[in-house]
Motif scaffolding. Structure first.
Motif, PDB file in Angstrom:
ATOM      1  N   ALA A 170       3.305  -2.930  -6.012  1.00 56.35           N
ATOM      2  CA  ALA A 170       3.171  -1.431  -6.047  1.00 56.35           C
ATOM      3  C   ALA A 170       4.663  -0.853  -6.205  1.00 56.35           C
ATOM      4  O   ALA A 170       4.599   0.465  -6.216  1.00 56.35           O
ATOM      5  N   GLY A 171       5.706  -1.867  -5.578  1.00 54.10           N
ATOM      6  CA  GLY A 171       6.767  -1.249  -6.131  1.00 54.10           C
ATOM      7  C   GLY A 171       7.394  -0.505  -4.567  1.00 54.10           C
ATOM      8  O   GLY A 171       8.350  -0.004  -4.428  1.00 54.10           O
ATOM      9  N   ALA A 172       6.467  -0.878  -3.469  1.00 55.82           N
ATOM     10  CA  ALA A 172       7.119  -0.365  -2.107  1.00 55.82           C
ATOM     11  C   ALA A 172       7.953  -1.379  -1.552  1.00 55.82           C
ATOM     12  O   ALA A 172       8.162  -2.485  -1.913  1.00 55.82           O
ATOM     13  N   THR A 173       8.594  -0.816  -0.354  1.00 58.29           N
ATOM     14  CA  THR A 173       9.624  -1.532   0.273  1.00 58.29           C
ATOM     15  C   THR A 173       8.746  -2.403   1.373  1.00 58.29           C
ATOM     16  O   THR A 173       7.808  -1.699   1.868  1.00 58.29           O
ATOM     17  N   THR A 174       8.849  -3.655   1.437  1.00 62.78           N
ATOM     18  CA  THR A 174       8.118  -4.313   2.200  1.00 62.78           C
ATOM     19  C   THR A 174       9.174  -4.886   3.595  1.00 62.78           C
ATOM     20  O   THR A 174      10.079  -5.339   3.257  1.00 62.78           O
ATOM     21  N   VAL A 175       8.538  -5.079   4.694  1.00 63.96           N
ATOM     22  CA  VAL A 175       9.471  -5.408   6.026  1.00 63.96           C
ATOM     23  C   VAL A 175       8.137  -6.300   6.443  1.00 63.96           C
ATOM     24  O   VAL A 175       7.251  -6.015   6.923  1.00 63.96           O
TER      25      VAL A 175
ATOM     26  N   PRO B 169      -6.056  -4.749   5.372  1.00 65.23           N
ATOM     27  CA  PRO B 169      -7.121  -3.546   5.820  1.00 65.23           C
ATOM     28  C   PRO B 169      -6.643  -2.236   5.012  1.00 65.23           C
ATOM     29  O   PRO B 169      -7.184  -1.190   5.163  1.00 65.23           O
ATOM     30  N   VAL B 170      -5.830  -2.568   3.930  1.00 61.93           N
ATOM     31  CA  VAL B 170      -5.320  -1.199   3.196  1.00 61.93           C
ATOM     32  C   VAL B 170      -5.782  -1.420   1.741  1.00 61.93           C
ATOM     33  O   VAL B 170      -5.177  -2.531   1.144  1.00 61.93           O
ATOM     34  N   PRO B 171      -6.592  -0.751   1.070  1.00 56.89           N
ATOM     35  CA  PRO B 171      -6.741  -1.133  -0.243  1.00 56.89           C
ATOM     36  C   PRO B 171      -5.599  -0.823  -1.261  1.00 56.89           C
ATOM     37  O   PRO B 171      -4.800   0.044  -0.909  1.00 56.89           O
ATOM     38  N   ALA B 172      -5.554  -1.891  -2.139  1.00 61.70           N
ATOM     39  CA  ALA B 172      -4.218  -1.961  -2.890  1.00 61.70           C
ATOM     40  C   ALA B 172      -3.845  -0.587  -3.789  1.00 61.70           C
ATOM     41  O   ALA B 172      -2.540  -0.336  -3.994  1.00 61.70           O
ATOM     42  N   ASP B 173      -4.865  -0.058  -4.152  1.00 59.22           N
ATOM     43  CA  ASP B 173      -4.619   1.138  -5.113  1.00 59.22           C
ATOM     44  C   ASP B 173      -4.174   2.365  -4.382  1.00 59.22           C
ATOM     45  O   ASP B 173      -3.782   3.303  -4.889  1.00 59.22           O
ATOM     46  N   LEU B 174      -3.984   2.192  -3.046  1.00 57.60           N
ATOM     47  CA  LEU B 174      -3.534   3.253  -2.246  1.00 57.60           C
ATOM     48  C   LEU B 174      -1.928   3.238  -1.945  1.00 57.60           C
ATOM     49  O   LEU B 174      -1.264   4.142  -1.683  1.00 57.60           O
TER      50      LEU B 174
ATOM     51  N   GLU C 256      -4.526   9.459   3.782  1.00 55.81           N
ATOM     52  CA  GLU C 256      -3.296   9.567   4.580  1.00 55.81           C
ATOM     53  C   GLU C 256      -2.221   8.597   3.571  1.00 55.81           C
ATOM     54  O   GLU C 256      -0.981   9.241   3.592  1.00 55.81           O
ATOM     55  N   VAL C 257      -2.679   7.531   3.211  1.00 56.28           N
ATOM     56  CA  VAL C 257      -1.613   6.645   2.463  1.00 56.28           C
ATOM     57  C   VAL C 257      -1.034   6.980   1.389  1.00 56.28           C
ATOM     58  O   VAL C 257       0.275   6.837   1.150  1.00 56.28           O
ATOM     59  N   PRO C 258      -1.647   7.690   0.437  1.00 53.74           N
ATOM     60  CA  PRO C 258      -0.969   8.312  -0.885  1.00 53.74           C
ATOM     61  C   PRO C 258       0.173   9.185  -0.529  1.00 53.74           C
ATOM     62  O   PRO C 258       1.153   9.145  -1.311  1.00 53.74           O
ATOM     63  N   ALA C 259       0.091   9.857   0.638  1.00 49.60           N
ATOM     64  CA  ALA C 259       0.826  11.017   0.945  1.00 49.60           C
ATOM     65  C   ALA C 259       1.860  10.263   1.961  1.00 49.60           C
ATOM     66  O   ALA C 259       3.096  11.136   2.305  1.00 49.60           O
ATOM     67  N   ALA C 260       2.084   8.936   2.428  1.00 51.73           N
ATOM     68  CA  ALA C 260       2.655   8.476   3.556  1.00 51.73           C
ATOM     69  C   ALA C 260       4.065   8.185   2.961  1.00 51.73           C
ATOM     70  O   ALA C 260       4.154   7.705   1.942  1.00 51.73           O
ATOM     71  N   ASP C 261       5.119   8.132   3.914  1.00 53.19           N
ATOM     72  CA  ASP C 261       6.618   7.494   3.610  1.00 53.19           C
ATOM     73  C   ASP C 261       6.469   6.022   4.349  1.00 53.19           C
ATOM     74  O   ASP C 261       7.254   5.140   3.738  1.00 53.19           O
TER      75      ASP C 261
ATOM     76  N   HIS D 178       2.168   2.462  -3.022  1.00 52.26           N
ATOM     77  CA  HIS D 178       2.741   3.464  -3.917  1.00 52.26           C
ATOM     78  C   HIS D 178       4.492   3.204  -3.746  1.00 52.26           C
ATOM     79  O   HIS D 178       4.663   2.669  -2.709  1.00 52.26           O
ATOM     80  N   PRO D 179       5.154   3.415  -4.682  1.00 50.60           N
ATOM     81  CA  PRO D 179       6.799   2.958  -4.533  1.00 50.60           C
ATOM     82  C   PRO D 179       7.469   3.894  -3.657  1.00 50.60           C
ATOM     83  O   PRO D 179       8.482   3.285  -3.233  1.00 50.60           O
ATOM     84  N   ASP D 180       6.773   4.956  -3.286  1.00 52.55           N
ATOM     85  CA  ASP D 180       7.717   5.694  -2.217  1.00 52.55           C
ATOM     86  C   ASP D 180       7.292   5.530  -0.883  1.00 52.55           C
ATOM     87  O   ASP D 180       7.932   6.036   0.105  1.00 52.55           O
ATOM     88  N   LEU D 181       6.751   3.948  -0.517  1.00 52.07           N
ATOM     89  CA  LEU D 181       6.102   3.671   0.687  1.00 52.07           C
ATOM     90  C   LEU D 181       6.962   2.794   1.118  1.00 52.07           C
ATOM     91  O   LEU D 181       7.433   1.796   0.479  1.00 52.07           O
TER      92      LEU D 181
END
Ligand code: NAP
Length: 280
Positions: A240-245, A209-214, A188-193, A216-219
């Motif tokens: 991973a280049g994701a937006t963080t909140v 709770p979420v493995p780091a390799d899942l 689920e996570v690789p395809a998630a926004d 991605h930058p579009d998350l």
């Protein structure tokens, strides 16, 4: 003077007093925010007593959030989530009350502002939710609020939880949602926004709770955990280049939403955020 507060047990380290009092000061309101710690068996007495004393509003936290539903007229969202975290004893303004039974019902009215905490924190960071694929990790109180909030905002929600049955139960309650165990994160996570951590993992130890390799930058990743403010999940997400909140944004906006329900005024978000972050 208006009195607002928080009931829970324990409430000793709550950040809500400085958060709300910064809002009163900025808006020039004659109000105070205090904490109350009734015994777990005394919730009904405490709510009745608060109403009798003229308390204007209370936030509700552990262990009372679910039981409070019984003693207030809950709005539709709080009823669906199954928990109340904000009680308005003196609704004198139009607050968009959406009762499940009687919209003209008298006070006290119950709301769940954790849901708005999630969606407003994400909106503040320009994360679009309409038609987004969202993954919520956790199916406890915060997970339920997040799942309903994201679905109501137009996202398609997947709930992943350690106890699979709880994820499935929650997914059955939320429109178009799916549920499964933590193993479903891998697909689920690789395809998630959008990813929301609504477990307590990351609080006690530097774990995620979420493995780091899942990741991605579009998350966009929102972590409900706010102590510590920078969790391992958020560090991994940034790498991973994701937006963080971070979780303080959710805490801020659940308070902002309660402030607006109680006072009928737009909350001074920047002042409240500054007061909160000064205490973290
Ligand atoms: P809760 O109702 O007790 O739920 C806890 C959740 O965490 C459950 O889904 C539980 O899974 C999961 N969990 C606990 N330990 C785990 C582990 N070792 N591995 C995997 N999953 C685990 O708690 P809550 O009220 O929802 O709160 C959850 C977190 O959100 C807390 O850190 C809380 O501080 C935070 N929170 C933040 C805000 C905010 O405004 N920022 C608001 C509310 C809550 P099981 O179902 O399998 O037990």
């Amino acid at each position: 003077m208006d009195v607002y507060g928080l009931i829970g047990n324990p409430v000793g380290h709550s950040l809500s007093p400085p958060l709300h009092e910064a809002g009163y000061e900025e808006r020039g309101l004659d109000a105070r925010y205090v904490t109350f710690e009734p015994a777990p068996a005394d919730l009904e007495t405490a709510l009745t007593g608060a109403a009798a004393l003229g308390v204007s509003g209370l936030n509700v936290t552990i262990p009372f959030k679910q039981d409070a539903l019984e003693f207030v007229e809950a709005d539709a969202l709080a009823a669906r989530i199954g928990a109340v975290n904000t009680v308005d004893f003196a609704p004198t303004h139009e607050s968009g009350f959406d009762s499940v039974t009687d919209p003209d019902a008298p006070a006290p009215r119950g709301y769940n502002t954790d849901a708005a905490g999630v969606t407003r924190a994400l909106a503040y960071h320009d994360v679009p939710l309409a038609d987004a694929d969202a993954v919520v990790v956790g199916a406890g109180g915060a997970g339920r609020a997040a799942a309903f909030a994201l679905a109501d905002a137009g996202a398609e929600v997947h709930v992943a939880n350690r106890t699979v049955e709880r994820a499935e139960e929650l997914a059955a309650d939320v429109p178009a949602a799916t549920g499964g165990g933590l193993d479903t994160l891998a697909t689920e996570v690789p395809a998630a926004d959008v990813l929301v951590n609504a477990t307590s993992v990351g609080m006690e130890a530097d774990e995620t709770p979420v493995p780091a390799d899942l990741l991605h930058p579009d998350l966009a990743v929102l972590d409900a955990v706010y102590a510590p403010i920078e969790t391992r999940l958020l560090r991994d997400a940034a790498d991973a280049g994701a937006t963080t909140v971070d979780g303080a944004w959710m805490l801020l906006f659940q308070g902002v939403e309660a402030f607006e329900i109680w006072t009928g005024e737009e909350a001074p978000v920047e002042a409240m955020n500054e007061a909160l972050r000064n205490r973290l």
